[in-house]
Design a protein around this motif. Structure first.
Motif, PDB file in Angstrom:
ATOM      1  N   LEU A 331       0.831  -1.204   0.000  1.00 12.67           N
ATOM      2  CA  LEU A 331       0.000   0.000   0.000  1.00 12.67           C
ATOM      3  C   LEU A 331       0.864   1.253   0.000  1.00 12.67           C
ATOM      4  N   LEU A 332       1.867   1.303   0.865  1.00 11.32           N
ATOM      5  CA  LEU A 332       2.740   2.478   0.927  1.00 11.32           C
ATOM      6  C   LEU A 332       3.533   2.637  -0.371  1.00 11.32           C
ATOM      7  N   GLY A 333       3.896   1.520  -0.987  1.00 10.15           N
ATOM      8  CA  GLY A 333       4.614   1.577  -2.256  1.00 10.15           C
ATOM      9  C   GLY A 333       3.746   2.160  -3.360  1.00 10.15           C
ATOM     10  N   TRP A 334       2.470   1.775  -3.409  1.00 11.21           N
ATOM     11  CA  TRP A 334       1.558   2.310  -4.423  1.00 11.21           C
ATOM     12  C   TRP A 334       1.329   3.803  -4.204  1.00 11.21           C
ATOM     13  N   ILE A 335       1.268   4.224  -2.952  1.00 13.24           N
ATOM     14  CA  ILE A 335       1.104   5.644  -2.658  1.00 13.24           C
ATOM     15  C   ILE A 335       2.309   6.428  -3.161  1.00 13.24           C
ATOM     16  N   GLU A 336       3.504   5.917  -2.895  1.00 19.31           N
ATOM     17  CA  GLU A 336       4.726   6.596  -3.332  1.00 19.31           C
ATOM     18  C   GLU A 336       4.839   6.614  -4.852  1.00 19.31           C
ATOM     19  N   GLU A 337       4.541   5.478  -5.494  1.00 21.78           N
ATOM     20  CA  GLU A 337       4.627   5.393  -6.959  1.00 21.78           C
ATOM     21  C   GLU A 337       3.685   6.383  -7.636  1.00 21.78           C
ATOM     22  N   ALA A 338       2.565   6.700  -6.987  1.00 20.13           N
ATOM     23  CA  ALA A 338       1.593   7.623  -7.569  1.00 20.13           C
ATOM     24  C   ALA A 338       2.000   9.086  -7.397  1.00 20.13           C
ATOM     25  N   GLY A 339       3.114   9.334  -6.704  1.00 16.73           N
ATOM     26  CA  GLY A 339       3.539  10.710  -6.474  1.00 16.73           C
ATOM     27  C   GLY A 339       2.774  11.372  -5.353  1.00 16.73           C
ATOM     28  N   LEU A 340       2.404  10.576  -4.355  1.00 21.80           N
ATOM     29  CA  LEU A 340       1.622  11.075  -3.227  1.00 21.80           C
ATOM     30  C   LEU A 340       2.425  10.953  -1.935  1.00 21.80           C
ATOM     31  N   VAL A 341       2.074  11.768  -0.967  1.00 22.82           N
ATOM     32  CA  VAL A 341       2.657  11.660   0.365  1.00 22.82           C
ATOM     33  C   VAL A 341       1.518  11.593   1.376  1.00 22.82           C
ATOM     34  N   VAL A 342       1.753  10.875   2.463  1.00 27.27           N
ATOM     35  CA  VAL A 342       0.769  10.771   3.542  1.00 27.27           C
ATOM     36  C   VAL A 342       0.946  11.968   4.461  1.00 27.27           C
ATOM     37  N   CYS A 343      -0.100  12.793   4.591  1.00 27.12           N
ATOM     38  CA  CYS A 343       0.001  13.980   5.441  1.00 27.12           C
ATOM     39  C   CYS A 343      -0.815  13.836   6.721  1.00 27.12           C
ATOM     40  N   GLY A 344      -1.416  12.670   6.910  1.00 20.68           N
ATOM     41  CA  GLY A 344      -2.174  12.446   8.132  1.00 20.68           C
ATOM     42  C   GLY A 344      -2.961  11.155   8.034  1.00 20.68           C
ATOM     43  N   ARG A 345      -3.355  10.643   9.192  1.00 21.15           N
ATOM     44  CA  ARG A 345      -4.161   9.421   9.206  1.00 21.15           C
ATOM     45  C   ARG A 345      -4.988   9.407  10.489  1.00 21.15           C
ATOM     46  N   ASP A 346      -6.228   9.018  10.349  1.00 19.51           N
ATOM     47  CA  ASP A 346      -7.124   8.892  11.503  1.00 19.51           C
ATOM     48  C   ASP A 346      -7.617   7.453  11.545  1.00 19.51           C
ATOM     49  N   ASP A 347      -7.460   6.797  12.679  1.00 18.25           N
ATOM     50  CA  ASP A 347      -7.807   5.383  12.824  1.00 18.25           C
ATOM     51  C   ASP A 347      -9.014   5.205  13.739  1.00 18.25           C
ATOM     52  N   THR A 348      -9.728   4.114  13.499  1.00 14.48           N
ATOM     53  CA  THR A 348     -10.828   3.729  14.376  1.00 14.48           C
ATOM     54  C   THR A 348     -10.951   2.212  14.348  1.00 14.48           C
ATOM     55  N   VAL A 349     -11.682   1.669  15.286  1.00 18.05           N
ATOM     56  CA  VAL A 349     -11.869   0.220  15.349  1.00 18.05           C
ATOM     57  C   VAL A 349     -13.314  -0.111  15.001  1.00 18.05           C
ATOM     58  N   PRO A 350     -13.560  -1.303  14.464  1.00 20.07           N
ATOM     59  CA  PRO A 350     -14.918  -1.665  14.055  1.00 20.07           C
ATOM     60  C   PRO A 350     -15.833  -1.905  15.251  1.00 20.07           C
ATOM     61  N   SER A 351     -17.102  -1.630  15.018  1.00 19.00           N
ATOM     62  CA  SER A 351     -18.106  -1.865  16.057  1.00 19.00           C
ATOM     63  C   SER A 351     -19.167  -2.857  15.600  1.00 19.00           C
ATOM     64  N   HIS A 352     -18.988  -3.467  14.420  1.00 20.36           N
ATOM     65  CA  HIS A 352     -19.980  -4.394  13.888  1.00 20.36           C
ATOM     66  C   HIS A 352     -19.907  -5.743  14.607  1.00 20.36           C
ATOM     67  N   GLY A 353     -20.979  -6.511  14.482  1.00 19.58           N
ATOM     68  CA  GLY A 353     -21.112  -7.756  15.231  1.00 19.58           C
ATOM     69  C   GLY A 353     -20.063  -8.801  14.943  1.00 19.58           C
ATOM     70  N   ARG A 354     -19.597  -8.897  13.699  1.00 20.96           N
ATOM     71  CA  ARG A 354     -18.652  -9.957  13.341  1.00 20.96           C
ATOM     72  C   ARG A 354     -17.315  -9.783  14.058  1.00 20.96           C
ATOM     73  N   ALA A 355     -16.971  -8.547  14.388  1.00 25.57           N
ATOM     74  CA  ALA A 355     -15.709  -8.319  15.092  1.00 25.57           C
ATOM     75  C   ALA A 355     -15.735  -8.888  16.502  1.00 25.57           C
ATOM     76  N   ALA A 356     -16.938  -9.076  17.045  1.00 23.70           N
ATOM     77  CA  ALA A 356     -17.067  -9.588  18.415  1.00 23.70           C
ATOM     78  C   ALA A 356     -17.605 -11.017  18.457  1.00 23.70           C
ATOM     79  N   ASP A 357     -17.672 -11.666  17.292  1.00 23.21           N
ATOM     80  CA  ASP A 357     -18.240 -13.010  17.209  1.00 23.21           C
ATOM     81  C   ASP A 357     -17.123 -14.054  17.272  1.00 23.21           C
ATOM     82  N   PRO A 358     -16.966 -14.763  18.388  1.00 21.45           N
ATOM     83  CA  PRO A 358     -15.867 -15.739  18.500  1.00 21.45           C
ATOM     84  C   PRO A 358     -16.036 -16.956  17.607  1.00 21.45           C
ATOM     85  N   THR A 359     -17.250 -17.169  17.046  1.00 24.97           N
ATOM     86  CA  THR A 359     -17.463 -18.316  16.159  1.00 24.97           C
ATOM     87  C   THR A 359     -17.051 -18.015  14.722  1.00 24.97           C
ATOM     88  N   ASP A 360     -16.785 -16.770  14.415  1.00 27.75           N
ATOM     89  CA  ASP A 360     -16.342 -16.411  13.065  1.00 27.75           C
ATOM     90  C   ASP A 360     -14.997 -17.073  12.804  1.00 27.75           C
TER      91      ASP A 360
END
Length: 379
Positions: A331-360
């Motif tokens: 992913l970072l390689g494709w960003i660089e190849e496109a002539g782009l730079v990362v100037c920031g990033r905001d992260d979050t975690v999922p809240s959907h049911g599958r993330a909390a389903d131990p049978t998945d």
């Protein structure tokens, strides 16, 4: 209807023909037999697994029960014992096998067929009124038609979603997803767009707009002109309906366009399918991106569509990385190849049911997933 094929079958000793309907462009079964309420579940599964289409002519509710009985007989692959001395499969290999099993399951279930007559109406006893769901999903019926019961049930379910609507907290309003357009049930990525600082408010593009929810969020935040694009006309129709229902169509619209519209924008947002893979259904196109083609096309074309000081917002999960389908270095390689730079990033975690389903089967990966909004600028 996307597939105008004509199928032939024998009914009550006479050769008949009908139009084949599949919004997913699935070809008709090579062999079709007519069946009724007397067909047992074991025999139905045997026929379906062999690729024989079964045109049901009995009671609608019995057809639904038979479909469920076939589904219960399909092996899910999760209980298969590994061969002795076999190497432990990687996460990616396990996921590919899982996808293969799901694809095979869909093929088997698609073998139970039902007849539809002009109206449109399902030509079975005790069949419900499906006219609105059918017309919204497939269009008018001018001649006898055959469709898989599984796909018909999908259209009925989609109509219920459309009628009820989905509340989007980031908008403070409901939207009404159309058939074949992925409903934004995961609100965390919407919140990322709703809270990110805008580099400008003159113009924004939403690439792969789908229901139009991200375009609506940008318009609601005060961007003067928002253009959403999508290669699927049904998605564009849905997005424009969303914008109109929210009173945003004066400054926001969607057009049929593969990737970027003409011109430049202060913000160009894209929420591409998060997993590399081959889509099998209309909804799969919102989840699977063959060889990360859309992701790479967005990055490659982004610099030419950014205004001075503008930003590209890539909204994507790291689930593909956790499953071993793509690496962060790629992913970072494709960003660089496109002539782009990362100037920031905001992260979050999922809240959907599958993330909390131990049978998945991929609970470990889903529970650790992180969704990010990457802010990109041209070098």
């Amino acid at each position: 209807m996307n597939n105008p094929a004509t199928i032939s079958f024998t009914l009550q000793g006479r050769e008949r023909s009908a139009r084949w309907s599949s919004a997913n462009d699935v070809p008709p079964p090579p062999r079709i037999v007519t069946v009724d309420d007397a067909l047992g579940a074991d025999e139905a599964y045997r026929l379906a697994a062999a690729g024989t289409g079964m045109l049901f002519t009995g009671d609608y509710h019995n057809a639904r029960q038979l479909l469920g009985a076939i589904a219960r007989r399909i092996p899910d692959g999760s209980k298969a014992k590994p061969k002795r001395n076999a190497a432990v499969p990687t996460t990616a290999e396990r996921f590919y096998k899982y996808r293969q099993a799901r694809t095979q399951r869909a093929r088997v279930l698609a073998m139970l067929l039902v007849p539809v007559e002009p109206g449109p109406l399902v030509a079975l006893r005790r069949a419900p009124d499906v006219s609105k769901a059918w017309l919204n999903a497939f269009g008018p019926v001018a001649e006898p038609t055959v469709v898989s019961l599984q796909e018909l049930l999908g259209a009925i379910g989609a109509q219920q979603w459309r009628a009820t609507g989905l509340h989007v907290p980031a908008l403070g309003a409901k939207i009404h997803p159309h058939y074949g357009t992925f409903a934004p049930v995961r609100g965390e990525y919407l919140d990322l767009v709703a809270r990110a600082e805008l580099p400008g408010t003159s113009r924004a593009f939403d690439i792969g707009t789908g229901t139009g929810v991200l375009a609506a969020i940008l318009a609601q935040r005060g961007v003067g002109q928002v253009i959403g694009t999508d290669s699927q006309s049904r998605a564009v129709d849905c997005a424009n309906a969303t914008l109109e229902e929210l009173g945003l169509s004066g400054g926001a619209r969607a057009i049929v366009q593969d990737m970027f519209p003409a011109g430049r924008a202060d913000v160009v947002v894209c929420n591409p399918p998060w997993l590399p893979g081959t889509p099998q259904t209309l909804l799969d196109y919102a989840v699977y991106d063959p060889k990360s083609a859309m992701l790479r096309a967005f990055l490659k074309g982004l610099p030419a569509h950014l205004s001075e000081g503008g930003q590209g917002w890539l909204v994507i999960s790291d689930l593909a990385e956790r499953l071993g389908l793509r690496t962060r270095e790629q992913l970072l390689g494709w960003i660089e190849e496109a002539g782009l730079v990362v100037c920031g990033r905001d992260d979050t975690v999922p809240s959907h049911g599958r993330a909390a389903d131990p049978t998945d089967p991929f609970h470990a990966e889903r529970s650790a997933e992180v969704t990010s909004l990457w802010k990109l600028e041209a070098r």
